[in-house]
Design a protein around this motif. Structure first.
Motif, short mmCIF file in Angstrom:
data_model
loop_
_atom_site.label_atom_id
_atom_site.label_comp_id
_atom_site.label_asym_id
_atom_site.label_seq_id
_atom_site.Cartn_x
_atom_site.Cartn_y
_atom_site.Cartn_z
N SER A 124 0.82 -1.21 0.00
CA SER A 124 0.00 0.00 0.00
C SER A 124 0.86 1.25 0.00
CB SER A 124 -0.95 -0.01 1.20
OG SER A 124 -0.25 -0.14 2.40
N TRP A 128 8.50 11.17 0.59
CA TRP A 128 7.05 11.18 0.52
C TRP A 128 6.38 11.65 1.80
CZ3 TRP A 128 3.77 7.71 3.21
CH2 TRP A 128 2.41 7.92 2.94
N HIS A 166 3.05 14.94 1.64
CA HIS A 166 1.74 14.73 2.21
C HIS A 166 1.41 15.82 3.22
CE1 HIS A 166 -1.78 12.37 3.11
NE2 HIS A 166 -1.41 11.49 2.21
N TYR A 217 -1.14 16.50 4.71
CA TYR A 217 -1.94 16.03 5.84
C TYR A 217 -1.03 15.52 6.96
CZ TYR A 217 -5.28 13.11 8.45
OH TYR A 217 -6.03 12.53 9.43
N TYR A 234 0.44 14.25 18.25
CA TYR A 234 0.69 12.83 17.98
C TYR A 234 2.20 12.53 18.04
CZ TYR A 234 -4.02 13.40 16.16
OH TYR A 234 -5.34 13.70 16.02
N VAL A 289 -6.00 16.21 -0.57
CA VAL A 289 -5.32 14.99 -0.97
C VAL A 289 -5.98 13.78 -0.33
CG1 VAL A 289 -3.59 15.59 0.73
CG2 VAL A 289 -3.15 13.74 -0.84
N ASN A 290 -6.60 13.95 0.80
CA ASN A 290 -7.37 12.83 1.33
C ASN A 290 -8.62 13.32 2.06
OD1 ASN A 290 -7.03 13.29 4.10
ND2 ASN A 290 -5.29 11.93 4.26
N TRP A 310 -9.68 13.24 5.04
CA TRP A 310 -9.68 13.87 6.37
C TRP A 310 -9.39 15.35 6.30
CZ3 TRP A 310 -11.95 10.20 8.77
CH2 TRP A 310 -11.68 8.87 8.43
N GLN A 353 -8.65 -3.49 1.38
CA GLN A 353 -7.22 -3.42 1.63
C GLN A 353 -6.89 -2.13 2.35
OE1 GLN A 353 -8.71 -2.67 -1.02
NE2 GLN A 353 -7.51 -1.55 -2.53
N ARG A 354 -6.13 -2.26 3.40
CA ARG A 354 -5.76 -1.04 4.13
C ARG A 354 -4.86 -0.20 3.23
NH1 ARG A 354 -2.15 -3.36 8.80
NH2 ARG A 354 -2.40 -5.27 7.63
N SER A 355 -5.19 1.07 3.12
CA SER A 355 -4.29 1.97 2.41
C SER A 355 -3.56 2.79 3.45
CB SER A 355 -5.07 2.85 1.43
OG SER A 355 -5.93 3.71 2.13
N LEU A 356 -2.27 2.60 3.50
CA LEU A 356 -1.45 3.16 4.57
C LEU A 356 -1.65 4.64 4.79
CD1 LEU A 356 0.78 2.39 6.61
CD2 LEU A 356 2.43 3.11 4.92
N PRO A 357 -1.68 5.44 3.71
CA PRO A 357 -1.69 6.88 3.94
C PRO A 357 -3.00 7.40 4.52
CG PRO A 357 -1.95 6.40 1.63
CD PRO A 357 -1.67 5.10 2.31
N PHE A 402 -4.66 7.99 7.29
CA PHE A 402 -4.61 8.06 8.74
C PHE A 402 -5.82 8.80 9.27
CE2 PHE A 402 -0.03 7.87 7.57
CZ PHE A 402 0.28 6.68 8.20
N GLY A 403 -6.88 8.08 9.47
CA GLY A 403 -8.07 8.69 10.05
C GLY A 403 -7.86 8.96 11.52
N PRO A 404 -8.73 9.79 12.10
CA PRO A 404 -8.58 10.16 13.51
C PRO A 404 -8.57 8.96 14.45
CG PRO A 404 -10.72 10.83 12.62
CD PRO A 404 -9.90 10.41 11.48
N LEU A 420 -5.30 7.08 14.06
CA LEU A 420 -4.23 7.83 14.70
C LEU A 420 -4.23 7.63 16.21
CD1 LEU A 420 -4.20 11.21 12.75
CD2 LEU A 420 -2.32 9.59 12.98
N ILE A 445 -2.93 4.24 16.97
CA ILE A 445 -1.47 4.19 16.84
C ILE A 445 -0.80 4.79 18.08
CG2 ILE A 445 0.49 5.19 15.60
CD1 ILE A 445 -1.09 4.87 13.01
N LEU A 462 7.37 -0.91 15.66
CA LEU A 462 6.54 -1.08 14.46
C LEU A 462 6.50 -2.53 14.02
CD1 LEU A 462 7.31 1.94 12.09
CD2 LEU A 462 5.07 1.18 12.88
N ALA A 520 3.31 -5.00 13.97
CA ALA A 520 2.92 -5.63 12.71
C ALA A 520 2.78 -7.13 12.91
CB ALA A 520 3.94 -5.33 11.63
#
Lengths: 240, 240
Positions: free
Chosen positions: A168, A183, A188, A190, A200, B7-8, B10, B118-122, B124-126, B129, B132, B149, B153
Motif C-alpha cells: 500500500s 514522501w 503529504h 496532511y 501525535y 489529498v485525502n 480527512w 485493503q488497508r491503504s497506509l496513507p 490516517f483517520g482520527p 491515529l 497508533i 513497528l 505488525a
DNA sequence: CATTACCGCGTACAACGTACCCAGTGGAGG
DNA sequence: CCTCCACTGGGTACGTTGTACGCGGTAATG
C-alpha cells in the motif's frame, strides 16, 4: 441442476468428452488475467479485457469458467504454485520456513493485487494443497497438527501483514511520484499538519524514522522473520 | 482544482460556511453503510442502498463524500474507533496488548467485510491515529520505534491472519447450513475425495483434527496469542 | 449418416458508480 | 430590509460491469 453438483471450481472438469476442440484453456485464460492484473490491477482484469487479451469474445470465457469470482480463485491458486517448496521437509526446519517466507513475500510483491482478494478457506486448489502438504510437513514431526496450524498461521500472518504495508505504501508512492523517504516528509500535507500539531508524538516519531530509515525493507523483513522463527523455536520441544 | 487540494478525505471539511443546513452528515452516512455491510456484506452497501437507508436520494451522498472508495475509508476508520484502547500505556504491556488483540479480533468478527478492504497506509483517520498513539505507546519506553513497528505488525498480522480464516470458514459454513464439525467431514465432497485419494496425508490430518477439535476457536486464538506475546517478550530488553 | 453435446460469440439486460444539471434555500453584504 | 450566491437535495443520464440467453457451426458417438 447440472452445474449445482460442482460445489467448487476444482471439481468441474475442464475438458468435456465430446464436441469441437476448445480454442483456449483455463490455464491460458488464468495466465492472461494475471498478466493484466499484474500490470494494471485486478479491477482492470474484466471479462471483456481478458477475452481481448487472448483474442476471444467476452462470453467465450464462460465456457471455461463459471464466473469471474471463480476465475479469481483460479488466479490465486496459480500464484500459490509460484512459491517454491520442492523437497521441503529437508530436515532443517528453519531453512525451510525461511525459504517459504521469502517465496511468499516475493510472490505477493510480484502480484500485489492478491492482497485485495480475500482467501476463501474451502477453495483448496491443487497448488495450495501441495503447498500445505510440503509446508506443514516441515514441523509435522515435531508438533501436533493443531499447533502446527497455529504456527503456520503466525508465520503467514507476519509475512502478509508486513507485505500488505509494503504494497500500500508502494502504491501511494508510485501515485505521488516521489521517493519513499521524501514522501512522508514533504508531499503529504496532511501528515505534515498532523506532525506540526504536536498532538501525535509517537506518530511523529514514526514519520521521522521513515525519513531516515537505517534498515532496508528487505532487512526489516528478515529481522522480523528471525523474531518469528525464534518464537516458533520456543514453541517446539527441545529435541529440535 | 478546488477538489484536488484535498489529498485525502480527512482534510476535506465536512461543514461549509454558507448555504442551507445539510440534512444528513458523514457520520450518519458512514453508520448506515456499516449497518448494511454488517448485515448483508460490503458489496450490498451501494450508494443507492445507503441513500435509501437514510431516506436520501442516491446522489445526495456525494455532497458529503467524494466517492464510494472514500466512504469505505471512512467506514474503516470508524471501525478502528471500536477498539478500546483507553488509558493504554497502563504499565502492564502484556495486559495492554492482550486487550488490544481481543478488541481487534472482536471488531473483525463483528464486521467481517473489513477483510475485503485493503488497508491503504496513507489514510490516517482520527481513530486510526488515536489507536497508533495508544498502542505504540505501550512498548515505546522499551524498544526503538522501528522495532516497535515490527512487533505491532507481527501482533496485528497474527490477529488478522487467524481472523481471516475464521471469517471465511464461517461464511462457508453459513452458506452450507451445516455445523462446523460436520462441514469438512460430510458436506464437502471435494474434501472427501481428496482425503480418500490418500495423496494428501497432512491435509487429511487437518481435516480429522477439525472433525474433533479439542480447542474452541477462542481458546485457539488465546493460545496462539500467548505465543506471540512470548515472542514479543523475547525481543524486549530484560528490564521488563 | 443422424444425433447430440459441445464450441465461439453477438446481443441484451440489470445494476453499478457517478457527471451533470436543476430548482430551492439561507447566511452575508449592502 | 433586499440581493446575491454558495450551498442544498435529488432527478436524469451515461459508461462500464458481470453475465443470461440463444444463435449457427463442429466433431465425436450411436
Amino acid at each position: 441442476m447440472t452445474d449445482a453438483e460442482y460445489v467448487n471450481i476444482w471439481m468441474r472438469p475442464e475438458r468435456p468428452a465430446r464436441g469441437p476442440k476448445p480454442a483456449y484453456s483455463r490455464a491460458q485464460i488464468t495466465e492472461a488475467a494475471i498478466r493484466i492484473a499484474d500490470a494494471e490491477g485486478l479491477e482492470v482484469a474484466t471479462m471483456r479485457r481478458i477475452a481481448a487479451e487472448i483474442g476471444a469474445g467476452a462470453m467465450s470465457l464462460y465456457r471455461y469458467v463459471p464466473s469471474r469470482d471463480n476465475l479469481v480463485e483460479l488466479m490465486a491458486d496459480r500464484l500459490m504454485g509460484e512459491i517454491d517448496v520442492t523437497g521441503m521437509p529437508s530436515g532443517d526446519w528453519r531453512a525451510d520456513l525461511t525459504r517459504y517466507a521469502d517465496g511468499l513475500r516475493a510472490m505477493w510483491l510480484r502480484h500485489p493485487w492478491i492482497a485485495t482478494v480475500q482467501r476463501s478457506l474451502p477453495s483448496f486448489g491443487p497448488n495450495q494443497l501441495l503447498l500445505i502438504e510440503r509446508l506443514m510437513g516441515v514441523l509435522d514431526a515435531h508438533v501436533a497438527i493443531d499447533e502446527n496450524l497455529g504456527l503456520m498461521a503466525l508465520l503467514a500472518g507476519y509475512v502478509e501483514g508486513t507485505v500488505r504495508e509494503e504494497i500500500s505504501s508502494a502504491k501511494e508512492i508510485r501515485r505521488s511520484g516521489l521517493s519513499e523517504s521524501e514522501w512522508m516528509a514533504r508531499s503529504h500535507s496532511y501528515v505534515e499538519r498532523l506532525v506540526k500539531s504536536g498532538e501525535y508524538p509517537i506518530f511523529t516519531k514514526i514519520v521521522m524514522e521513515a525519513r531516515q530509515p537505517h534498515l532496508s525493507r528487505d532487512d526489516q523483513f528478515r529481522y522480523g522473520l528471525q523474531r518469528v522463527l525464534d518464537c516458533i523455536a520456543a514453541a517446539l520441544p527441545s529435541t529440535a
